[in-house]
Each structure stands twice: as C-alpha cells, then as structure tokens.
Design an enzyme around this catalytic site. Structure first.
Site, mmCIF file in Angstrom:
data_model
loop_
_atom_site.group_PDB
_atom_site.id
_atom_site.type_symbol
_atom_site.label_atom_id
_atom_site.label_comp_id
_atom_site.label_asym_id
_atom_site.label_seq_id
_atom_site.Cartn_x
_atom_site.Cartn_y
_atom_site.Cartn_z
ATOM 1 N N HIS A 175 10.231 6.273 9.069
ATOM 2 C CA HIS A 175 10.888 6.424 7.772
ATOM 3 C C HIS A 175 12.386 6.574 8.025
ATOM 4 O O HIS A 175 12.794 7.046 9.075
ATOM 5 C CB HIS A 175 10.338 7.652 7.023
ATOM 6 C CG HIS A 175 9.027 7.373 6.333
ATOM 7 N ND1 HIS A 175 8.733 7.798 5.070
ATOM 8 C CD2 HIS A 175 7.939 6.667 6.753
ATOM 9 C CE1 HIS A 175 7.517 7.388 4.731
ATOM 10 N NE2 HIS A 175 7.009 6.715 5.732
ATOM 11 N N HIS A 216 5.673 3.607 13.145
ATOM 12 C CA HIS A 216 5.871 3.631 11.688
ATOM 13 C C HIS A 216 6.967 4.663 11.402
ATOM 14 O O HIS A 216 6.732 5.866 11.475
ATOM 15 C CB HIS A 216 4.542 4.022 11.023
ATOM 16 C CG HIS A 216 4.589 4.216 9.539
ATOM 17 N ND1 HIS A 216 3.968 3.360 8.660
ATOM 18 C CD2 HIS A 216 5.168 5.166 8.765
ATOM 19 C CE1 HIS A 216 4.166 3.776 7.420
ATOM 20 N NE2 HIS A 216 4.881 4.881 7.448
ATOM 21 N N CYS A 221 9.815 9.850 -0.190
ATOM 22 C CA CYS A 221 9.403 11.043 0.539
ATOM 23 C C CYS A 221 9.347 12.169 -0.472
ATOM 24 O O CYS A 221 10.379 12.544 -1.025
ATOM 25 C CB CYS A 221 10.423 11.348 1.635
ATOM 26 S SG CYS A 221 10.202 12.977 2.339
ATOM 27 N N ASN A 280 10.220 4.820 3.549
ATOM 28 C CA ASN A 280 9.858 3.919 4.637
ATOM 29 C C ASN A 280 11.053 3.103 5.135
ATOM 30 O O ASN A 280 11.915 2.712 4.355
ATOM 31 C CB ASN A 280 8.820 2.907 4.129
ATOM 32 C CG ASN A 280 7.414 3.477 4.112
ATOM 33 O OD1 ASN A 280 6.821 3.683 5.154
ATOM 34 N ND2 ASN A 280 6.899 3.750 2.925
ATOM 35 N N ARG A 315 0.831 -1.206 0.000
ATOM 36 C CA ARG A 315 0.000 0.000 0.000
ATOM 37 C C ARG A 315 0.873 1.266 0.000
ATOM 38 O O ARG A 315 0.884 2.032 -0.948
ATOM 39 C CB ARG A 315 -0.935 -0.005 1.228
ATOM 40 C CG ARG A 315 -2.113 0.964 1.122
ATOM 41 C CD ARG A 315 -1.800 2.405 1.391
ATOM 42 N NE ARG A 315 -1.282 2.625 2.752
ATOM 43 C CZ ARG A 315 -0.781 3.780 3.173
ATOM 44 N NH1 ARG A 315 -0.717 4.821 2.354
ATOM 45 N NH2 ARG A 315 -0.306 3.903 4.403
ATOM 46 N N ASP A 316 1.667 1.413 1.026
ATOM 47 C CA ASP A 316 2.421 2.664 1.205
ATOM 48 C C ASP A 316 3.493 2.816 0.129
ATOM 49 O O ASP A 316 3.832 3.935 -0.276
ATOM 50 C CB ASP A 316 3.055 2.668 2.604
ATOM 51 C CG ASP A 316 3.339 4.065 3.121
ATOM 52 O OD1 ASP A 316 3.077 5.034 2.401
ATOM 53 O OD2 ASP A 316 3.845 4.172 4.249
#
Lengths: 325, 325
Positions: free
Chosen positions: A216, A214, A247, A256, A22-23
C-alpha cells in the site's frame, strides 16, 4: 559482465497482478452495476496483466458490493497468460468460485492476531483450521491456491509482527501444498530495508513457492518497496488500477499501490511488465465517472512523463523579445 | 565485510534541505503574513535541516508572495549547522540578499532553452551572462553560491534534455567557482535508472562540487529517485514541508518531494537525516490552517508507520465470541 543493478530493468520480466476489482471495489459505498464491473475486469485482462483478482465469493450480507461475484467471474474473458483469481473465505465460497471457473483461489488471513480478530472475527488458529479445508477443496478440484498474509510487515494495532511469526504461517501453508504466498503490507507500514530483508529470507527458504508482494502507498513507500523487493529477488506485485482501495485507519490517505503508477515507473526503468500502459491509464481515467469520486492516480492527473506539454502560444514573441535585448 | 546496501541506512548521514518557504510559498495565491512566514522558517530551522531556502530576492511585482524577503531573512534565527540560502535572479537581488545576511545565494537557470524562455524570459546564454555577474558579486562578498539547473532530467515541453547538454552547463558553473550544483527534476519526469546514471557520472567528474538532488513527486517517483541517487553516491536532497509547491502543468498532481515523507522513509531505513520528524510533521500539520487548503503530505494524513491505532473497544467481545465457537 556483472548483472544489471535494480535501477536498470534491462528487459527483465515482472508480473503485475491487478487487484482493483476486488480489493478496490469492495470498499466502495455504491454498488457498481454488474455490467460495468464485467467491462472493467475485461478491459484490465486485455492490458496484459499476469493475474486479475476478479471478485470475492463472500457473503453478500458482509460485502454487498461484490454480491454479483458468480456472474462477474462467469462472464470474464479468458485470456492466455492472465490468471483469474478470486478471494474465498471458506469452503462454500471456494465451491462457488470453482463452479464459476476460477483459475486460482486467494485465501486471506492475518499474521497479526488482533487484525485477524477485527477483520475475520476469528483467532488465527481458527482461520488456519478453516483454510485447511478450503485448500483441500481446491486440491480435489485441481485449482491452484494462493494465500495472502495480511499485516506481514506490521499491524496498525499491534505494531511489529515478528518475522519468525510471519514465516511460521508461511511454512504451514507451504507444507499444506499451496502454490503461492502473498506478503501483504495491509496498511502501508513496510519500508524498503524491511522488505529487502524479508524477501531475501523468503526466497532463500522457499525458492519453489511463488511469492507476491502486496504494498500500500499509505506513506509513499510503495514504489521504493517494489524496487527493494526486486533487488532481493521478487518479480510479482499486486496493485490496484487508479490506486483504488483505501485504508480505513487513514481517511484521505492513499491505499493500494496504484497499478499504472508502478507500471509507468518500471517501464521507464526498462523492465518488461507486459502491461499496455496507455490502455491501463485510460481505464483508470474512467474510474471517477464510474465511482463518483476522485482517484489518487498520479498518472491520470499528470500524464506519463513522456507526454509533452505544448509550449505557450506566446513563445515566439518571448523569444523575439529576449533576442532583442 | 561489504558496505551496507542502499536499503540499509546503517546510520549514514544525509543532508535534507527545506525549500518550502521559497519554492512552496511562491506559488500560493494568498500572501502569507510576514510574521507567519518568519515563524514557519524558524520552526523549520530548529528541526535540524542542513539548509533552509528562506525566501527569494525577486521583484515584488513578479512574485508578490515573497515581497517581504528582506524582513523574513533578517529575522530568521541563525542555527549552527543550518545554512540559510535565498534564491536570487540578478545582481540587485544578490546585493539585497547579502545585505540581509544570506549564507548562500541560490541561482536558477534551466537546462532547457524552451523552459528558460518561458520561466525566465531569457535565452540560456543570456542567463549565463547575468549569472556570471551574480557569482562575481557573491565572491566579492565571500558568500557561497549554489546553482539550481531546472529541467536537468527532462523538459515538459522539449522532452529529453541530453545529459551532455546538462553537464556542459554544470562545467561552466563549476569553472566559475560555484560551491554547489542542484540537478532539478522540475516537473517530476526523472526516473531511478536515469537518476542513478546521472549522479554516478556527476560524482565521477566533479567529486569536489556539492551535489544536491531536487525531485518532484508528480508521478510518484521521488522517494525511489532519492534512493537511486544515494546508491550512486549522493547525500543531499531538497524537499518541501507538506509537499508544498505544485506543478503548473498538472493541476491536482503532487509537486515537490514532501520533506516529512522523505525523512520518515529514510529514518525507518536507518539513515541519519538529522531532522526531528515529529516536529517537522507538526509544522506540516499546521499548513492547511496557514494556507487555506489541503496539503499532499501522506505523513500528516496517515501518521508515521510506528504510530499505532487503538484496537476497537469491542475487541474483547469479538475475541470472546471467537473463542466460544
């Protein structure tokens, strides 16, 4: 006997949650064919992930890359121990995700007003009103809810976001009955001192709420932040296979936290991640072929630390020359 | 009141040692003009580094990139608080470095027999004999000696190097009167559990010897290893501006720990590194122009965490539309 320090995993269980499908994929400029997405998700599920964020039930106009959400989720292999979660922005998305068999709905809003406006085109209070309706929909269907709070460790436009403000949003969602909260470091601003303090305060205040971190790796702090969070009592982390997911504010920078990079380090330290590192690394190694570009993964590039390199063929000769001196 | 945890720097002093001009430049395929090298070293000295490894006094045939060692060192600005060290492989190199004004000689051998043969074409016992003569030369001149032990955390060809074996080499050099020992993770195999245990054991056994840790970020563990080492009592770290210095075993992977990445994280955590991060980042940003290739530095790519990004020009419009809902 004292408890093992954070440096010694000592077999402690951690829960790794894969967000790449997804991300990561939502940022790709090319549409990954549905069959390939399903193969990717299913391969990730069987590595032993505690959770996989399969897709997002969003407007196909807004994110064409994930227009096949329903088919991807419906054809994802169910595996005991792996929760299948999906991002949903609104009641319509929630209804579609529930119909397609999501175990959990992942809701997103930002702790920063500016970021919420830029990302979701709403004031935070408007997001809150909308998400309350989504939570009610999920509760009626008996489906779990997690809320991901973007910019919990700072906003790239506003700067610091006061902890009290972040925690006020957490309190609203906990009171609304959600099962989990994810504190998201959306652009890699979090540092270990901050993470340790926030996780400690969160665990003290909401011991019954499932907390995910979560991170990065935009500024190289993801693994250190994970360790700071573990030391403060966290055990659940989002990460993205291959380090997928960039990003937008820092072209060329890492996005991520990379799943195989975290699993590799945590396993070396003696933690039990439940994840098959070799299988995961093989999936990551296939991503450049699937996506048409390089991936940040240091484990794909350098191999795991225990994978040895052959000595040069000339070593016997080098040794003989040395011994003849 | 208990001591601050590793996550809280609380103003504690760390010593950052820049190795880019030697460890980084020696791997470059193009010769960096002497004037540019001198400018680079002098810029690094004034950022507040505790030590700068200026160059190596090695055979110009072996490493042509550093053939100008004498001129570079002679023209390096002396700055109180910054030790100028040079790598020397033998007595001839030591004599040249001493004549050119080195504050310290840095000697290298590997804790792994295979790596020592491949890298130095000698058995470890032969290196030991040669380095004893170098130590004697330095001692006669009143110049300090540091010994860097490659592969202290593992060898890419042999695998594990037993701690007892590493420490037996440390003991020989400490007994020979050297001032400092650097435990080098030459190919990024070290992990935080291992680092914490080794540093703790080192500090207990040799409290009077200056200990440096030299990490590579090949598998993304450099910062976590630094924090593990700090927690075990270390305060002195090698790093390379821009992340210069690759790993021949993993093309495309990161090499040396990146100085501005470490300084950035440690300063956010409240440590006192003594280094001017803005000046250091500016130096790193100039490296692609100097060397003709990209550098791994995440701080150059993404900027420091506190450097904010402007909100989009359309934000007022976005807000107005949201409020009109």
């Amino acid at each position: 006997m004292s408890a093992p320090s954070v440096w010694q995993g000592a077999g402690r269980r951690l829960f790794i949650q894969e967000v790449g499908p997804r991300d990561g994929l939502q940022m790709e400029s090319v549409f990954v064919p549905t069959e390939h997405k399903i193969a990717l998700v299913n391969a990730l599920v069987v590595t032993g992930m505690a959770k996989v964020e399969v897709t997002a039930f969003v407007s196909p106009q807004a994110i064409p890359a994930l227009a096949d959400a329903q088919e991807v989720l419906a054809r994802t292999t169910r595996c005991p121990g792996t929760v299948l979660t999906c991002l949903v922005p609104n009641v319509k998305g929630a209804e579609r995700a529930i119909a397609a068999g999501a175990d959990e709905l992942n809701l997103v809003m930002s702790a920063s007003e500016t970021h919420n406006l830029c990302n979701l085109r709403m004031l935070r209070e408007q997001s809150w009103v909308g998400l309350q309706a989504v939570i009610a929909t999920a509760q009626q269907a008996g489906v779990a809810v997690n809320v991901s709070l973007s910019c919990s460790f700072g906003c790239p436009m506003e700067g610091d976001v006061p902890v009290d403000e972040v925690f006020a949003w957490v309190q609203r969602f906990v009171a609304a009955g959600v099962q989990g909260i994810t504190l998201c470091d959306t652009t890699g601003m979090a540092h270990p001192r901050q993470v340790h303090a926030m996780v400690q305060a969160f665990k003290a205040r909401w011991p019954a709420t499932t907390l995910t971190l979560h991170f990065h790796d935009t500024r190289g702090m993801a693994l250190a932040n994970v360790l700071a969070a573990i030391d403060a009592g966290a055990d659940r982390f989002d990460a993205s296979v291959g380090g997928l997911g960039g990003c937008p504010y820092a072209p060329g920078a890492s996005g991520n936290a990379c799943t195989e990079e975290l699993v590799h380090a945590l396993q070396l330290m003696g933690y039990d991640t439940g994840v098959d590192l070799a299988a995961l690394t093989q999936i990551a190694a296939g991503l450049p072929g699937l996506l048409g570009h390089d991936i940040p993964s240091p484990i794909v590039k350098a191999g795991p630390a225990h994978q040895l390199h052959p000595a040069p063929a000339s070593l016997p000769e080098i040794r003989a020359r040395a011994m003849a001196r």
